[in-house]
Design a protein around this motif. Structure first.
Motif, PDB file in Angstrom:
ATOM      1  N   VAL A 223      16.539  -9.221  67.185  1.00  0.00           N
ATOM      2  CA  VAL A 223      17.746  -9.276  66.335  1.00  0.00           C
ATOM      3  C   VAL A 223      18.550  -8.236  66.889  1.00  0.00           C
ATOM      4  O   VAL A 223      19.772  -8.368  66.615  1.00  0.00           O
ATOM      5  N   VAL A 224      18.097  -6.979  67.149  1.00  0.00           N
ATOM      6  CA  VAL A 224      19.160  -5.992  67.416  1.00  0.00           C
ATOM      7  C   VAL A 224      20.041  -6.166  68.859  1.00  0.00           C
ATOM      8  O   VAL A 224      21.054  -6.234  68.929  1.00  0.00           O
ATOM      9  N   LYS A 225      19.318  -6.921  69.760  1.00  0.00           N
ATOM     10  CA  LYS A 225      19.810  -7.498  71.041  1.00  0.00           C
ATOM     11  C   LYS A 225      20.624  -8.523  70.704  1.00  0.00           C
ATOM     12  O   LYS A 225      21.993  -8.500  71.231  1.00  0.00           O
ATOM     13  N   SER A1089      24.016  -9.386  58.463  1.00  0.00           N
ATOM     14  CA  SER A1089      24.886  -9.288  59.566  1.00  0.00           C
ATOM     15  C   SER A1089      23.938  -9.297  60.823  1.00  0.00           C
ATOM     16  O   SER A1089      24.475 -10.077  61.843  1.00  0.00           O
ATOM     17  N   PHE A1090      23.153  -8.435  60.940  1.00  0.00           N
ATOM     18  CA  PHE A1090      22.313  -8.616  62.149  1.00  0.00           C
ATOM     19  C   PHE A1090      21.803  -9.848  62.270  1.00  0.00           C
ATOM     20  O   PHE A1090      21.533 -10.439  63.593  1.00  0.00           O
ATOM     21  N   PHE A1148      11.003 -21.249  68.559  1.00  0.00           N
ATOM     22  CA  PHE A1148      10.185 -20.190  67.968  1.00  0.00           C
ATOM     23  C   PHE A1148      10.858 -19.164  67.480  1.00  0.00           C
ATOM     24  O   PHE A1148      10.590 -18.677  66.370  1.00  0.00           O
ATOM     25  N   PRO A1149      11.656 -18.300  68.203  1.00  0.00           N
ATOM     26  CA  PRO A1149      12.312 -17.233  67.490  1.00  0.00           C
ATOM     27  C   PRO A1149      13.172 -17.555  66.317  1.00  0.00           C
ATOM     28  O   PRO A1149      13.756 -16.728  65.313  1.00  0.00           O
ATOM     29  N   ARG A1150      13.748 -18.953  66.595  1.00  0.00           N
ATOM     30  CA  ARG A1150      14.598 -19.397  65.504  1.00  0.00           C
ATOM     31  C   ARG A1150      14.086 -19.329  64.213  1.00  0.00           C
ATOM     32  O   ARG A1150      14.534 -18.930  63.117  1.00  0.00           O
ATOM     33  N   PHE A1151      12.856 -19.968  63.877  1.00  0.00           N
ATOM     34  CA  PHE A1151      12.248 -20.056  62.825  1.00  0.00           C
ATOM     35  C   PHE A1151      11.484 -18.465  62.357  1.00  0.00           C
ATOM     36  O   PHE A1151      11.508 -18.122  61.226  1.00  0.00           O
ATOM     37  N   VAL A1152      10.944 -17.722  63.411  1.00  0.00           N
ATOM     38  CA  VAL A1152      10.793 -16.285  62.725  1.00  0.00           C
ATOM     39  C   VAL A1152      11.783 -15.584  62.444  1.00  0.00           C
ATOM     40  O   VAL A1152      11.555 -14.727  61.504  1.00  0.00           O
ATOM     41  N   ALA A1153      13.171 -15.680  62.979  1.00  0.00           N
ATOM     42  CA  ALA A1153      14.439 -14.959  62.441  1.00  0.00           C
ATOM     43  C   ALA A1153      14.563 -15.033  60.962  1.00  0.00           C
ATOM     44  O   ALA A1153      14.617 -14.275  60.235  1.00  0.00           O
ATOM     45  N   THR A1154      14.067 -16.439  60.521  1.00  0.00           N
ATOM     46  CA  THR A1154      14.245 -16.650  58.883  1.00  0.00           C
ATOM     47  C   THR A1154      13.307 -16.007  58.327  1.00  0.00           C
ATOM     48  O   THR A1154      13.624 -15.442  57.270  1.00  0.00           O
TER      49      THR A1154
END
Length: 1489
Positions: A223-225, A1089-1090, A1148-1154
């Protein structure tokens, strides 16, 4: 023991613990229960945990510093217990009689710690890196030590402890060590030895500890990246081993094969004993029933296989959701206790804090469990998708032709895209099917407890609201006609884009623009109706909380005066109603998802169980060196399907190694089937086929991959430079490669888009030759190439002197000239070999073959005359539009200097980077118009105002004092409450309708602008932009602007205003909350915002990586027979896996982000709950229970609201990108104006038809070579001019210049003395006529195809049809002129289409006619018709013919010979032949002189 009993009896003293201002637990309780509880947990569960570790071995972890630290702390803790034991024995021996317990506790504690140490070691040996089990143990230990800790601190503060100092110090040290152990448990150990495969950019979840996994902290890095710089594909983590296609599919495939075998066995058994299965029914019915049964069972089989593989992991998620529900229902009970506490005058404050903290903890646990569950579901969903895609892909490589014919390519790709999506949804919503009814029942049970039978009124309301929504949904599905109009519009757009060149040549853009807009208007009308209905549904759902409450409270108050509403009843009921809304909205959705998933499972099961090619169709054996091996058919009978008629009968042939076999016969006689039988593609009925050695196959329709030319030729083998060059040279590909922009590194479009038919066929042949196989099966590879190229290929490749002279070659051919050189000729008639032998043998027999030769020999001569040198690049895919890049030769640059993007034909749809710019929102709102937006905002404010008012009114009502067991004016209160609630409902309806209408206004404008911009673009734009990208703008992006953006905005604004309302309410109750809310709001904005930046980018990356999967799938399904023939299945499977995995790396990262966002946000939300509750307790004396109930019950909704705001915000962000993408084409270069204002062009221009070129030059693009240079020539009126030249000489460029498809780079063209550059494009193009190379028709009536503007009368049209020799044909059609042509005019033959184009020209009858001769030879008859008609009808016009067949221009007045962009010769045909220049050579090659 007596003391033990005594202790346990006095263990819990309620007066000391609960009914007091200073609660405390007895020392006895502290030393027994609190010490034993964690110990019992560990001892009871340790055996099960050990068993679990024993079953799951992950390898051994070497001793790390973390492990050592845990061990040291463990030993220290254990030693503390033993030291305490001896201390008590020695120092306090006299007290032991009373307190035997004190002696036991330290020993039990120490032994338990020793057990914990053993477990740490066991975990290390079995490779467990982070232990949930021990984490919970240490949490329990610390929590249970907190109470004695507090007591000891109080004692230290208020009493003298000097004589017990040692024990106190020991206790504090012990507590610190426990805390340290808990802290260490929050970290994960290093990976096990030997298992550490160093993966570049590995997914951090493997290294994450239990705590980090629960809170998704391991995701923070990405997320930070993503916040710092827009994410790119290379930033994403690699998939974990267990998520990879290889792992998932290898596990699944074995199981599925056995399941399938069982199923097939069962079906065979039923077929043998039909009576067993179905009694004695009619055979037809039995067949249908059996088919249905098979589909059903295959679907269940698939489900069973998936459940076996992914079930256990999914069950852990189900466990989470069950606990989540328990906590969810506990919260209203705690709220009830808190409000009870507010009512009690004497209640001690600590209880309030206790309830507030309890609520906070329950909320937090609820959030954690919910997201753990969602994470599990999505992970399982992702794996299911990978599994199903893999199975379908593998199946598509082995499915037999009979099964393959039952489903189109589109349907197979649909299985992979749509049906897998349905299964993923099913995984997420499956638990709701059984959980939602239980949740609803529980809600009603608790409501009944509070309000008695009045709760039934709530049920009645629910029963009313939901059918209403069902009815609306049904109505809306009937209104799906908008989809019909949309499909019509997209189909028309597709045709416009495919035939854009014709539209430009004929200046027909306007007519088609009107047609598209007609569809669009109807579509928007239907959309508007549908949206209004949807608004009713939204309004009823959003008001459902109010309606249920209104019904319940109304009935409750009106049935009995003694029924009074107090804060507890009101707000606990409201909290329960808010819980009730979730399962109520989920249930219908879950049901429909399940139904759809069942259908999808059936479809997938049916496809995956369909029959496969049998291994024994062909006997394949390796080639024995030295021996004269034969490939033979022995008495073979073959058919395409099991039941169907045989396509080949009684085939007996022996083919010696290294011979050339020609297969001839009429169309449909089974020539291709013969090759398919050798490949094992057909069902073998009897006999056998034996093939010795490896096979290479060239299909009749070339199958080209979307890759570079080199990749297509090498086809997965190593590139050997010299052999590769030899192959290209033999297949006559070198001249083409010189023309292609980047030589053999040029990317070929989908289905060989930018190659001509002949080039595709030659690439396909080169692929086979490069293989160095033993047997070559060539299915008519020479039909698509021109005569002289065909001769070259035969000599260099296939013939007795060719590259393949030592190989066995089976050649299907129509070219008679090659037959004399064949070793063996097979004559096929209706699937049987009637004659076989060498050319001479067959001729001497005077059979069917000899007749065949005589009829064709005369024709063949004619044909070779007509086929001059046609190495054109002009046909392109099916839509044969000139491919501008390919027309001019590259200047000879050295290979090394070719820039990267030169061979890139098409611009890939790029993933946009970064946040969506604010301008996009401004653009969108500007399109709607300010006049519309201000009322929307007002309506929202009014709606939330009404909601706030009725909630506040409820709190006032709840605080109303009770006089004689009743409240006064209940009717009036109820009326006000109802009025405010209904006002809110109407406002909701208003806002949703307003936003929908605003959205429709915006999308109408955006679509109109997009359409006009695209139609005004020059031809070069359509050549560099793939039609897929453009269609995508018109379909997907416009659809997003139509529906998605307004829907997202509705949700986002609704929740934003709701959040404002909650904040206002909490601040009304406790103004001090401002202090807490501000930092929380800042934290929220920060987190959000992140997230938004990363999420948008991930979604873009995911959608960009999705299309290659489907493209690859599409290609594979179409080229399955070629892939099988070359034995490349494994390579293609690996490629497909790579593409799926690549897509999953961004999914994968897309749903983990949520999940990451939701967990973090819900802590913010729970912070609001805690703040509201604690501040209410602090203000107990000044606050009424009503306002506290209002504040706390509203703050409980915050978590939900926050995650919905972010979710809808991201939806809007992701979809507003569509506005950006539609606007992209607003700035592309446009062609000149269609009409020039105030131009004084006479109506009858051009009257004479003279054309004059003055030093004319033309370039395709800036920086490319000149396509034409220094052309100066004058064509007189009524002159007939032929233009000839080799490929790329600039013949077609002249025509493009006259029509200003390309603008002049220098010089001018004058027609009748008017400079064409100074008049409008439509003025120019509508006054001169072209008969283009490829006859393009549009779907619509025949009349529309001839005259889209309705400018001519029916008589004129019939006359033109008569002259074009179409009158008889058209008058025999059922609808005559209104006969519907299908897409691309496919229901007319090629010749008829060519004649329709001629009729168009005859109808316009302008003074100048440009005739671009068709390369793809129209049959000779049609050609003669066209030529004679043109000679008669256009006698008094100027005719320019771009000729590919020289015999058509031999009687013209002049011939222009073009070479490399300038005129090399120009004179009458006779003079040119006598001067023996270039023209003479061409005539000689064509056999005309």
């Amino acid at each position: 023991n007596a003391c033990l009993d005594r202790c346990s009896l006095n263990g819990l003293d309620w007066n000391r613990t609960w009914y007091t201002d200073k609660p405390d637990l007895t020392e006895c309780f502290q030393n027994t229960v609190l010490v034993w509880f964690p110990c019992v947990y560990l001892w009871l569960l340790a055996p099960f945990y050990a068993l679990h570790l024993y079953c799951h071995d992950h390898g051994r972890i070497s001793v790390s510093s973390l492990c050592t630290a845990k061990m040291v702390l463990g030993f220290l803790l254990a030693s503390f217990g033993f030291v305490e034991f001896f201390y008590i024995l020695l120092e306090r021996s006299q007290e032991i009689q009373n307190h035997m317990v004190f002696l036991l506790s330290p020993i039990i504690r120490s032994l338990t710690v020793v057990l914990a140490i053993c477990i740490i070691q066991l975990e290390r040996i079995r490779g467990c890196r982070s232990s949930v089990f021990l984490f919970l143990f240490w949490v329990l230990a610390v929590v249970c030590s907190l109470v004695p800790m507090r007591s000891k601190i109080l004692l230290v503060m208020y009493e003298d402890i000097s004589n017990d100092l040692v024990r106190y110090m020991a206790f504090f040290s012990y507590f610190s060590l426990q805390l340290a152990q808990l802290f260490l448990c929050c970290f994960a150990d290093q990976p096990p030895e030997g298992k550490t495969v160093v993966v570049k950019n590995a997914c951090p979840v493997q290294d994450a500890s239990f705590l980090s996994k629960i809170l998704f902290w391991w995701f923070t890095g990405l997320v930070v990246k993503g916040y710092r710089t827009p994410l790119e594909a290379k930033d994403l983590w690699n998939l974990r081993e267990e998520d990879r296609s290889n792992k998932i599919i290898s596990d699944l495939e074995e199981e599925w094969t056995t399941e399938c075998a069982k199923l097939q066995h069962c079906v065979v058994y039923c077929n043998r004993n039909p009576n067993v299965a179905l009694g004695t029914r009619l055979p037809d019915q039995a067949q249908i029933l059996r088919k249905l049964q098979k589909e059903q069972s295959s679907g269940f089989c698939l489900l069973r296989t998936l459940a076996r593989n992914f079930g256990p992991y999914f069950l852990t998620g189900t466990l989470c959701i069950i606990f989540h529900d328990i906590f969810m229902f506990a919260i209203p009970q705690v709220l009830s206790l808190l409000l009870g506490f507010m009512k009690e005058e004497e209640a001690p404050l600590w209880k309030g804090y206790f309830y507030a903290t309890l609520m906070f903890l329950l909320s937090c646990l609820q959030s954690l469990l919910n997201h753990q569950y969602m994470y599990t579901c999505f992970t399982v969903g992702m794996r299911v998708k990978t599994a199903v895609m893999g199975l379908v892909y593998r199946k598509s490589l082995v499915i037999n032709s009979a099964s393959r014919r039952t489903c189109t390519v589109g349907e197979i790709v649909n299985l992979v895209s749509a049906d897998t999506q349905k299964l993923m949804d099913f995984v997420v919503y499956f638990n709701a099917v059984w959980l939602a009814p239980i949740e609803i029942a529980l809600c009603l049970f608790f409501l009944w407890q509070h309000l008695g039978p009045s709760a039934l009124a709530g049920i009645a309301t629910v029963i009313l609201i939901f059918p209403l929504n069902g009815f609306i949904a049904k109505k809306r599905s009937k209104l799906q006609v908008q989809m019909k109009y949309m499909d019509g519009r997209i189909k028309l757009m597709n045709e416009i884009l495919n035939g854009i060149k014709i539209l430009k040549f004929y200046a027909w853009e306007k007519a088609f623009l009107e047609q598209v807009l007609g569809y669009r208007e109807k579509e928007l009308k239907a959309l508007k109706k549908s949206q209004i209905l949807y608004s009713i549904s939204i309004a009823s759902f959003n008001s459902s909380t109010f309606l249920i409450a209104f019904a319940m409270f109304g009935v409750y108050v009106l049935t009995d005066d003694k029924n009074v509403l107090d804060a507890q009843k009101v707000f606990v009921s409201m909290a329960l109603i808010n819980i009730l809304k979730t399962p109520l909205s989920q249930l219908p959705f879950a049901m429909s998802t399940t139904m759809q998933a069942i259908v999808s499972l059936k479809r997938l099961g049916k496809y995956l169980c369909s029959e496969e090619l049998k291994e024994d169709n062909v006997t394949k054996t390796p080639l024995n060196a030295g021996k004269n091996s034969y490939t033979y058919w022995y008495n073979g009978t073959f058919s395409w399907t099991k039941e169907g008629p045989p396509c080949l009968r009684r085939i007996n042939v022996r083919v010696p190694k290294g011979s050339l076999v020609a297969v001839v016969g009429h169309v449909g006689s089974g020539k291709s089937s013969l090759l398919s039988a050798m490949l094992g593609e057909t069902e073998k009925r009897s006999g056998n086929v034996s093939v010795k050695g490896s096979v290479a196959y060239v299909p009749q329709q070339a199958w080209i991959q979307n890759a570079t030319v080199q990749e297509n030729v090498v086809f997965g083998r190593e590139k050997q430079k010299t052999w590769y060059q030899r192959v290209l040279e033999a297949c006559a590909l070198l001249p083409d490669l010189n023309i292609l922009p980047a030589g053999d590194s040029t990317e070929i479009g989908e289905k060989g888009l930018n190659l001509s038919g002949g080039q595709k066929q030659r690439v396909s042949l080169a692929r086979a030759v490069y293989r160095k196989a033993d047997i070559y099966l060539l299915d008519d590879p020479l039909s698509a190439v021109d005569a002289h190229v065909g001769q070259h290929i035969f000599d260099k490749v296939i013939g007795p002197k060719g590259v393949l002279r030592d190989k066995t070659r089976v050649l299907v051919t129509h070219g008679m000239s090659f037959l004399p050189q064949a070793d063996l000729i097979l004559v096929l008639v209706e699937g049987e070999i009637t004659e076989s032998g060498s050319y001479q043998e067959l001729l001497s027999r005077h059979g069917a073959f000899a007749d065949f030769i005589h009829t064709f020999a005369s024709n063949d001569r004619k044909e070779s005359i007509t086929e001059a040198l046609i190495l054109t690049l002009i046909p392109r895919g099916d839509t044969n539009s000139t491919n501008l890049q390919g027309m001019e030769p590259m200047s000879d640059i050295d290979e090394e200097q070719i820039p990267e993007d030169l061979g890139k034909l098409t611009e890939v749809d790029k993933a946009r980077t970064g946040r969506v710019r604010l301008e996009m929102y401004m653009e969108y709102f500007k399109t709607i118009g300010m006049a519309f937006i201000i009322p929307i905002v007002f309506l929202y404010a009014f709606q939330q105002g009404a909601s706030l008012a009725y909630n506040y009114w409820l709190s006032l009502w709840a605080d109303e004092p009770i006089v004689n067991g009743t409240q006064i004016d209940t009717d009036m209160k109820l009326a006000v409450y109802g009025a405010l609630g209904f006002a809110q409902g109407i406002a909701i309806f208003g806002t949703t309708v307003a936003i929908s209408v605003g959205g429709i206004i915006a999308s109408r404008h955006l679509h109109m602008d997009l359409l006009k911009n695209v139609l005004h673009s020059p031809m070069s734009f359509f050549e560099t932009t793939p039609s897929g990208n453009l269609l995508n703008r018109f379909a997907k992006e416009i659809d997003a602007i139509d529906c998605m953006i307004p829907d997202g905005l509705k949700m986002m604004l609704g929740y934003l205003f709701k959040l404002m309302e909650v904040c206002i309410i909490v601040m009304l109750a406790t103004p001090f909350a401002m202090v807490v809310l501000l930092p929380l709001a800042i934290l929220y904005a920060f987190v959000q915002s992140f997230y938004v930046a990363t999420s948008c980018q991930l979604r873009r990356l995911e959608s960009v990586s999705r299309s290659p999967i489907y493209t690859h799938f599409n290609e594979t399904v179409q080229g399955a027979s070629v892939i099988r023939a070359f034995g490349e299945q494994h390579r293609f499977i690996v490629q497909a896996n790579k593409r799926v995995d690549f897509n999953q790396t961004s999914y994968f990262p897309r749903f983990v982000a949520t999940r990451w966002l939701a967990v973090n946000l819900e802590f913010v939300g729970n912070g609001v709950v805690l703040a509201a509750a604690i501040l209410s307790v602090m203000g107990k004396d000044t606050l009424s229970p009503g306002i506290v109930g209002l504040a706390v019950s509203h703050s409980l909704q915050v978590t939900g609201i926050l995650s919905w705001i972010v979710r809808s915000w991201t939806d809007v962000e992701n979809n507003i990108v569509s506005v950006e993408r539609v606007k992209e084409y607003f700035d592309t270069p446009k062609e000149a104006a269609w009409k020039v204002e105030g131009s004084s062009l006479p109506l009858a221009w051009p009257q004479t038809g003279t054309i004059e070129f003055q030093d004319y030059g033309l370039q395709y693009r800036k920086g490319l070579d000149w396509a034409l240079r220094g052309i100066t020539l004058k064509i007189q009126e009524r002159e007939k001019v032929g233009i000839v030249g080799r490929t790329g000489a600039g013949k077609s460029s002249l025509a493009l210049g006259i029509f200003r498809i390309l603008e002049a780079a220098k010089g001018e063209i004058y027609i009748d003395g008017v400079n064409i550059a100074e008049i409008g494009l439509h003025d120019l193009r509508s006054r001169i006529t072209i008969i283009p190379q490829d006859p393009v028709l549009f779907s619509g009536s025949l009349r529309m195809n001839l005259d889209p503007f309705d400018a001519y009368t029916d008589e004129e049209i019939w006359t033109s049809l008569e002259l074009a020799h179409l009158k008889n044909f058209v008058s025999n059609l059922p609808d005559k002129l209104n006969y519907e042509c299908s897409e691309g005019g496919e229901n007319l033959s090629l010749g008829q289409r060519q004649l329709v184009c001629l009729a168009r020209a005859l109808l316009r009858k302008t003074k100048i006619l440009v005739l671009d001769e068709a390369t793809a030879a129209v049959d000779l008859e049609t050609d003669t018709l066209i030529q004679s008609t043109i000679r008669q009808q256009f006698e008094d016009c100027t005719v320019l013919t771009i000729a590919h067949r020289l015999n058509t221009i031999m009687d013209y007045t002049r011939v222009i010979v073009m070479d490399k962009g300038h005129i090399s010769e120009m004179d009458s045909p006779a003079n040119l032949i006598s001067s023996r220049g270039q023209f003479y050579c061409m005539c000689r090659e064509a056999g005309l002189v």
